[in-house]
Design a protein around this motif. Structure first.
Motif, short mmCIF file in Angstrom:
data_model
loop_
_atom_site.label_atom_id
_atom_site.label_comp_id
_atom_site.label_asym_id
_atom_site.label_seq_id
_atom_site.Cartn_x
_atom_site.Cartn_y
_atom_site.Cartn_z
N GLN A 118 0.83 -1.21 0.00
CA GLN A 118 0.00 0.00 0.00
C GLN A 118 0.86 1.26 0.00
OE1 GLN A 118 -2.06 -1.04 3.61
NE2 GLN A 118 -3.98 -1.47 2.52
N ALA A 121 2.29 2.58 -3.28
CA ALA A 121 1.34 3.21 -4.20
C ALA A 121 1.21 4.70 -3.97
CB ALA A 121 -0.03 2.54 -4.07
N VAL A 122 1.84 5.21 -2.92
CA VAL A 122 1.57 6.58 -2.49
C VAL A 122 2.50 7.64 -3.06
CG1 VAL A 122 1.46 8.09 -0.46
CG2 VAL A 122 0.45 5.79 -0.37
N THR A 126 0.78 10.82 -5.00
CA THR A 126 0.31 11.80 -4.03
C THR A 126 1.14 13.07 -4.09
OG1 THR A 126 -0.19 9.90 -2.63
CG2 THR A 126 -0.49 12.06 -1.68
N PHE A 157 -5.82 10.51 -5.61
CA PHE A 157 -5.27 11.30 -4.52
C PHE A 157 -5.64 12.78 -4.67
CE2 PHE A 157 -2.25 7.67 -4.21
CZ PHE A 157 -2.47 7.38 -2.87
N ARG A 274 -6.37 7.70 1.52
CA ARG A 274 -6.08 6.27 1.40
C ARG A 274 -5.61 5.95 -0.01
NH1 ARG A 274 -10.16 3.09 -1.09
NH2 ARG A 274 -12.18 4.13 -1.37
N PRO A 275 -4.67 5.01 -0.14
CA PRO A 275 -4.24 4.59 -1.47
C PRO A 275 -5.28 3.68 -2.12
CG PRO A 275 -3.11 3.31 0.20
CD PRO A 275 -3.94 4.32 0.93
N GLY A 300 -6.61 3.70 -9.77
CA GLY A 300 -5.51 3.75 -8.81
C GLY A 300 -4.23 3.22 -9.41
N LYS A 301 -3.38 2.64 -8.56
CA LYS A 301 -2.02 2.29 -8.93
C LYS A 301 -1.81 0.80 -9.18
CE LYS A 301 1.54 4.36 -8.41
NZ LYS A 301 2.52 5.06 -9.28
#
Length: 309
Positions: A118, A121-122, A126, A157, A274-275, A300-301
């Motif tokens: 997780q 992924a940020v 972000t 994000f 949150r991711p 998302g990622k």
């Protein structure tokens, strides 16, 4: 160590999973045992160093989470065993390997509430959203922002951060992402497959464009005079068109930033952010991960798992 290396210029077909020399930290550097690495869906890797020399068999990927393995001379802000996450500079070997070199100014403590997959992924996504909204657009509470590509890696994000900042968030996405984006905080969702956003949106303070092309071209007219259009997609926004609409154009490349990652980590641990992860694949399947990213429309990622938790 095992790593992904680029054997030529091009796309995912140039990626090879193979043995590579393990790096060692020099003065002011940190060796990180990578646990997971994020994939940049829109393919992009630099083939030369900041000094201009050619990178030979470069290792891609600059989103990472992992554990500090060793610190070089002069590093006193990190210690062996620290759980970290980072966006590393694009002109050095990246994180799609068992070990990578990072700088202290790139590494921040991994959010406590996230596992390593997780956390990976940020950083890039972000930081891109943070720097677009707050550093370049100076977004404040009460303003209205239109986010194109809102369900993608950066978009998810951007929606959350803009809503956290007190902005009114309008998102463009396909219909199947409507409820998902509403849960993330979007006030309005426009289905780009059935509605021309420029016919229903007017006078926004900011457009954050993650799509480009015709979407960017039609965005000038929806920004109020004196507003901003921020893009991270090539080609860059036209300064001539911006002047004609009295809009401030911004195009930028995200930069590593430890302090911003610390703030982002605090928001994550407080439940404000949150991711969102589309797919997790082992490092050995990096080529498939990039091929999936190149097809677009990910939610998302995409993350590569380097160490099994």
């Amino acid at each position: 160590m095992k790593a992904i290396r680029l054997h030529g210029r091009g796309g995912p077909d140039q990626l090879v999973y193979e043995d590579a020399p393990q790096p060692h930290p020099g003065a002011g550097e940190v060796l990180v045992r990578v646990h997971a690495a994020g994939v940049i869906a829109s393919w992009g890797e630099t083939y030369s160093t900041r000094a201009g020399s050619v990178r030979v068999l470069p290792i891609p990927g600059h989103d990472l989470s992992g554990v500090v393995e060793e610190v070089g001379p002069g590093v006193n802000t990190l210690s062996r065993g620290s759980a970290v996450y980072a966006l590393t500079a694009f002109d050095r070997d990246g994180a799609e390997a068992e070990y990578t070199i990072a700088l202290p100014g790139e590494l921040a403590p991994k959010p406590r509430t996230l596992d390593y997959v997780q956390a990976a992924a940020v950083p890039l996504a972000t930081l891109t959203a943070w720097q677009a909204l707050f550093d370049h657009a100076n977004l404040v509470a009460g303003q209205t922002v239109l986010i194109h590509g809102a369900a993608g890696g950066v978009g998810v994000f951007a929606v959350q951060l803009a809503r956290w900042a007190g902005a009114h968030v309008i998102a463009t996405a396909s219909a199947h992402n409507r409820d998902f984006l509403r849960e993330l905080g979007a006030n309005e969702i426009i289905d780009y497959t059935t509605t021309r956003f420029e016919e229903v949106v007017h006078g926004v303070d900011l457009v954050f464009d993650l799509v480009g092309g015709d979407t960017l071209q039609h965005s000038w007219q929806v920004v109020k005079p004196g507003g901003a259009l921020v893009s991270v997609v090539s080609p860059r926004p036209s300064f001539e068109e911006a002047k004609a609409y009295d809009v401030r154009p911004v195009w930028f490349v995200v930069e590593p930033n430890r302090e911003q990652l610390i703030q982002i980590g605090a928001l994550i641990d407080a439940g404000k952010l949150r991711p969102v992860i589309e797919t997790v694949l082992p490092l050995s399947q990096a080529r498939q991960a990039y091929e999936q990213g190149a097809r677009g429309h990910t939610r998302g990622k995409i993350v590569l798992r380097v160490v099994d938790e």
